[in-house]
Every structure is written in C-alpha cells, then in structure tokens.
Design a protein around this motif. Structure first.
Motif, PDB file in Angstrom:
ATOM      1  N   UNK A 334       0.803  -1.211   0.000  1.00 16.21           N
ATOM      2  CA  UNK A 334       0.000   0.000   0.000  1.00 16.21           C
ATOM      3  C   UNK A 334       0.840   1.266   0.000  1.00 16.21           C
ATOM      4  N   UNK A 335       0.140   2.397   0.081  1.00 19.95           N
ATOM      5  CA  UNK A 335       0.814   3.694   0.006  1.00 19.95           C
ATOM      6  C   UNK A 335       1.821   3.869   1.133  1.00 19.95           C
ATOM      7  N   UNK A 336       1.412   3.528   2.358  1.00 26.90           N
ATOM      8  CA  UNK A 336       2.304   3.722   3.501  1.00 26.90           C
ATOM      9  C   UNK A 336       3.537   2.829   3.402  1.00 26.90           C
ATOM     10  N   UNK A 337       3.328   1.591   2.984  1.00 25.66           N
ATOM     11  CA  UNK A 337       4.469   0.689   2.842  1.00 25.66           C
ATOM     12  C   UNK A 337       5.438   1.161   1.774  1.00 25.66           C
ATOM     13  N   UNK A 338       4.899   1.610   0.645  1.00 26.84           N
ATOM     14  CA  UNK A 338       5.756   2.132  -0.417  1.00 26.84           C
ATOM     15  C   UNK A 338       6.520   3.365   0.051  1.00 26.84           C
ATOM     16  N   UNK A 339       5.829   4.232   0.775  1.00 25.29           N
ATOM     17  CA  UNK A 339       6.487   5.460   1.239  1.00 25.29           C
ATOM     18  C   UNK A 339       7.599   5.134   2.231  1.00 25.29           C
ATOM     19  N   UNK A 340       7.321   4.237   3.179  1.00 19.59           N
ATOM     20  CA  UNK A 340       8.341   3.900   4.177  1.00 19.59           C
ATOM     21  C   UNK A 340       9.557   3.251   3.528  1.00 19.59           C
ATOM     22  N   UNK A 341       9.314   2.342   2.591  1.00 15.22           N
ATOM     23  CA  UNK A 341      10.439   1.686   1.917  1.00 15.22           C
ATOM     24  C   UNK A 341      11.215   2.681   1.055  1.00 15.22           C
ATOM     25  N   UNK A 342      10.487   3.558   0.354  1.00 15.10           N
ATOM     26  CA  UNK A 342      11.152   4.541  -0.491  1.00 15.10           C
ATOM     27  C   UNK A 342      11.944   5.563   0.304  1.00 15.10           C
ATOM     28  N   UNK A 343      11.412   5.964   1.453  1.00 19.90           N
ATOM     29  CA  UNK A 343      12.103   6.983   2.245  1.00 19.90           C
ATOM     30  C   UNK A 343      13.368   6.412   2.868  1.00 19.90           C
ATOM     31  N   UNK A 344      13.395   5.095   3.126  1.00 23.36           N
ATOM     32  CA  UNK A 344      14.632   4.484   3.628  1.00 23.36           C
ATOM     33  C   UNK A 344      15.735   4.561   2.577  1.00 23.36           C
ATOM     34  N   UNK A 345      15.357   4.342   1.326  1.00 29.70           N
ATOM     35  CA  UNK A 345      16.332   4.493   0.238  1.00 29.70           C
ATOM     36  C   UNK A 345      16.764   5.956   0.126  1.00 29.70           C
ATOM     37  N   UNK A 346      15.798   6.856   0.278  1.00 31.60           N
ATOM     38  CA  UNK A 346      16.087   8.279   0.145  1.00 31.60           C
ATOM     39  C   UNK A 346      17.029   8.806   1.206  1.00 31.60           C
ATOM     40  N   UNK A 347      16.958   8.245   2.413  1.00 29.88           N
ATOM     41  CA  UNK A 347      17.847   8.728   3.479  1.00 29.88           C
ATOM     42  C   UNK A 347      19.304   8.477   3.128  1.00 29.88           C
TER      43      UNK A 347
END
Length: 446
Positions: A334-347
């Motif tokens: 879902x949206x939250x899972x995608x965001x959390x996974x993507x933001x880990x890459x972004x950090x």
C-alpha cells in the motif's frame, strides 16, 4: 478401450505468486494520466509562454572597457623564446630598494637581477593575422611561455601600436575538446541510447542557458523570473528526453518543481535578510558597471536555483524509480508501505548528495578559504564575510531543497502507483497466469 487421459492436478503455488517485472514500468490508468496531465500541461504551457515573452533576441551591445573578460581577444602562437637579463629589458619597471624582507621587495630584486624570457608572439587570427609583438615574462611568473605554444592575446585598439597586443592566457582548446570527446564517448558506451539522449539534453540545457537565460538577464529582465522559466524548460527537456514521456517521469518533474519553488522562496528570504548584494568580486563588479540595471542579488538567487537543478533531477528521478520498482516487486504493498520503503532508500541518498553539494562549493571557494586561514580569522568572522556568506546561503538553501525533495517525490510516487494498485495487480495477475487448454498445453495468444 482406453479412457481419455485426464489433466494433471495443478500444483499448489510455492513461494510468492506474483512476477517481478524488470522492464519498463507498467502504465498507470487513464484517469491518473489525466490528473497528471492536468497539472503538467498548464505548467508546460506557462513555460513556453514565458520563453516567448522574455525571449531576448541576443546580447545587448555595449562599448568595450578593455577590462577583465571585456576585451577583444585573438589567437596567437609563441614563435621564439630567448633568455635575457631582466635588467636589460627593465622588467621590474622600478629600481629595487634592496630590501628583501617584504614580498614586494623580494619580487623587485628578482625581477631586476633574474633571467627573464623574451617571447615573440605571432597573431594567428583576426585582421592583424601575422603581426608579431614581444612579451617579457618574469622569472617568478606563474605561467612561462614555450616555443610553439598556442596563446590567447588581448587587443587594445586605443593603446600605442607597440602595446596593443598582450598575452592573457594559454590556448587550451585542444585538450578541452579532447576531454569533452572522451566524456561523450564514455557516456554513450555506458549509457547507450540513454547516454545519447543525455548528451542531447545537455546540449539543450546549454542552449537555453546561453540563448535565453544569460541574454535575458543582460537585457534587464528580472533574474529570478528568467531563472525559473529557463530552469523549468531545462527540467522538462532533460527529464523527458532522458527518461521518456511516462507517468514515472512526470512525477519526478512535479517533485522537482515543488523543490525548486521551495529553494526559490528560501533563497529570496535569506538573501534579503542577510543583505547579500551579489556584488562581491571583480567579475560581478564589472557586470554591474557595464549593465547598471541588473539586480545583482536577483542574479545570486538565480544562480542558486540553476545550480540546484542538476542535483535535484538526480534525486527526484532516483526516488521515483525506487518507488516504481518497489511496487513492481510487490503490487500488494500500500501507500504507507511504499512510502516507508522509499524513504529508507532516500535517506541514504540524502547523506551522499548533501555532502557532495557542500564539498563542491567548498572546493570552488578553496582559495578564498585559504586566505582566511592565512589571516587566522575566526570561524564567525569568516562566515560573516559576504563572500563566504553567499556560499553558505547557496549551499544550505540548495541542500534544504534537496532534502525536501526526497519525502515530496517519494510521497507523490507512492500515491500514484498505489492508486493504481487494484487495476495493475489484476493486469499483472492475468499476465502471470497464462491460459491453458484442456490438454495442458499453453494456448496461443494473439
């Protein structure tokens, strides 16, 4: 009579049942494409209108001052170099005092007593092609001339004939062209078609910069407005040329646009608050002298925006691609899972990009920082000087925009792909499960 052979019982699925697609991202729904288009089409239209409205039509003429870069130059070649006594050619111009305790005293003594190089230079371009003149190079000069060396000569038409030409620099066209060729070759060999499109986008960016941004600023247009329009045109051309006209690229464009707006607002606020004039060295002083109507603080802000654009493109495209790949790997996320996974890459990306930006500015200002170090100035004194304060504002404002682009772009990408989750999942399931006939053979699909 034999009974007909029955179909073998299907095996239960083992592991995960969805397939991983490593090709181009699946297109989003028509509805989402319309929503994205509703945002980007007016923006692209506004950029085109801005280009037309502010198009300068060339650099305005001015009377040359003969100072700095504002000089007529021609190509030249060193045809002869002869060693002579500096005293014979009066290289020092003033008699030495004999006091070597100061740098100026030591320099005067060396110029008077050392061995100078008397170079004969031939002009190889322009109306005076073939004309020769003599240049005396002092022994402690940072640039020594050699026979056969290509040089750049400045022409001062109002000076006496013997002093009209002087050497200002070395001709570096061949090594620069060779380096550019190697760069283009490496980009094409590694990137292939993407590399070719990247070079085309680079050419477009250079064209926008030289044909629109710089002449428009010289014509007296607002530097901030011109920079925003030009940067937007560069962004649209570069991203769509390099990554294709897709929803993924469009999300990266929107994320870049939002981050650029943030950089513009913060830059405008802190440049005004810190009273940064933008007129801090000989070059900016010359620009202000030639074109008094130019807003130098606005020019500084324009430089901040344009300088941040290249790194912003990298961050937004990377984050968008990461979210798209995560969605393809697990369409049920879902949206939250995608965001959390993507933001880990972004950090991870944030740490490296911010450090890169800071070191790039520090490297450019290294001679200036050395001067402050020699003067043993405190950190507060150094940071408070306008020369360094400009770089600090430029670095921090750009870095804030870069950091903000990660959650903004990641959130936008997660929203777009998760909104299509049901439709995309069904499509992928249909693709992953090929139709079979009654005898267990795969049915041919058209």
């Amino acid at each position: 009579m034999t009974s007909p052979q029955s179909d073998p019982a299907p095996h239960p699925p083992q592991g995960h049942t969805h397939t991983h697609s490593h090709g181009p991202a699946a297109p989003v729904s028509r509805h989402l494409r319309k929503v994205i288009a509703a945002v980007l089409i007016p923006f692209a239209t506004a950029v085109v209108v801005g280009l037309i409205a502010f198009w300068p039509g060339g650099v305005p003429d001015h009377e040359r001052t003969g100072v700095g870069f504002d000089r007529q130059t021609q190509d030249g070649k060193v045809v002869q170099v002869v060693k002579v006594d500096c005293a014979d050619v009066n290289a020092a111009q003033v008699p030495p005092t004999g006091d070597t305790s100061t740098p100026s005293g030591r320099e005067a003594v060396n110029e008077q007593e050392g061995e100078c190089a008397k170079a004969t230079i031939e002009v190889t371009s322009g109306d005076d092609k073939g004309r020769r003149f003599v240049e005396v190079v002092q022994p402690d000069a940072p640039r020594q001339l050699k026979e056969g060396q290509g040089v750049v000569v400045a022409y001062a038409p109002d000076a006496p004939r013997d002093l009209q030409y002087s050497v200002t620099d070395v001709n570096r066209k061949v090594p620069m062209a060779l380096l550019a060729g190697i760069f283009a070759l490496v980009v094409v060999l590694v990137g292939r078609m993407r590399g070719v499109m990247a070079l085309v986008a680079l050419a477009v960016s250079f064209a926008v910069l030289t044909l629109f941004i710089l002449p428009a600023i010289l014509q007296g247009s607002n530097p901030l407005v011109v920079a925003v329009i030009g940067s937007s045109a560069i962004m649209l051309a570069a991203l769509y040329m390099c990554h294709g006209v897709t929803a993924r690229t469009s999300v990266a464009v929107i994320g870049t646009l939002i981050s650029l707006l943030l950089i513009g607002l913060l830059g405008s606020l802190f440049i005004g608050w810190a009273s940064l004039s933008g007129n801090t060295d000989d070059n900016t002083g010359l620009i202000k002298g030639l074109y008094p109507d130019i807003d130098m603080s606005g020019l500084l802000l324009a430089g901040v925006i344009i300088g941040s654009l290249g790194v912003l493109d990298d961050v937004t495209v990377t984050q968008t691609s990461a979210v798209w790949e995560l969605h393809q790997a697990d369409p049920e996320m879902g949206w939250k899972g995608l965001y959390r996974a993507g933001i880990r890459i972004g950090r991870d990306h944030i740490a490296s990009v911010v450090n890169t930006l800071v070191l790039a500015y520090a490297g450019a200002a290294l001679p200036l920082l050395l001067l402050f170090s020699i003067a043993q100035s405190s950190v507060g004194t150094v940071a408070n000087s306008e020369l360094v304060a400009e770089e600090i504002v430029r670095t921090l404002v750009g870095s804030i925009g870069l950091v903000a682009s990660v959650p903004v772009t990641t959130g936008l990408a997660a929203l777009v792909v998760s909104a299509d989750r049901a439709g995309s999942g069904g499509a992928q399931a249909a693709t992953a499960a090929p139709a079979r006939t009654g005898r267990g053979r795969r049915r041919k699909t058209g």
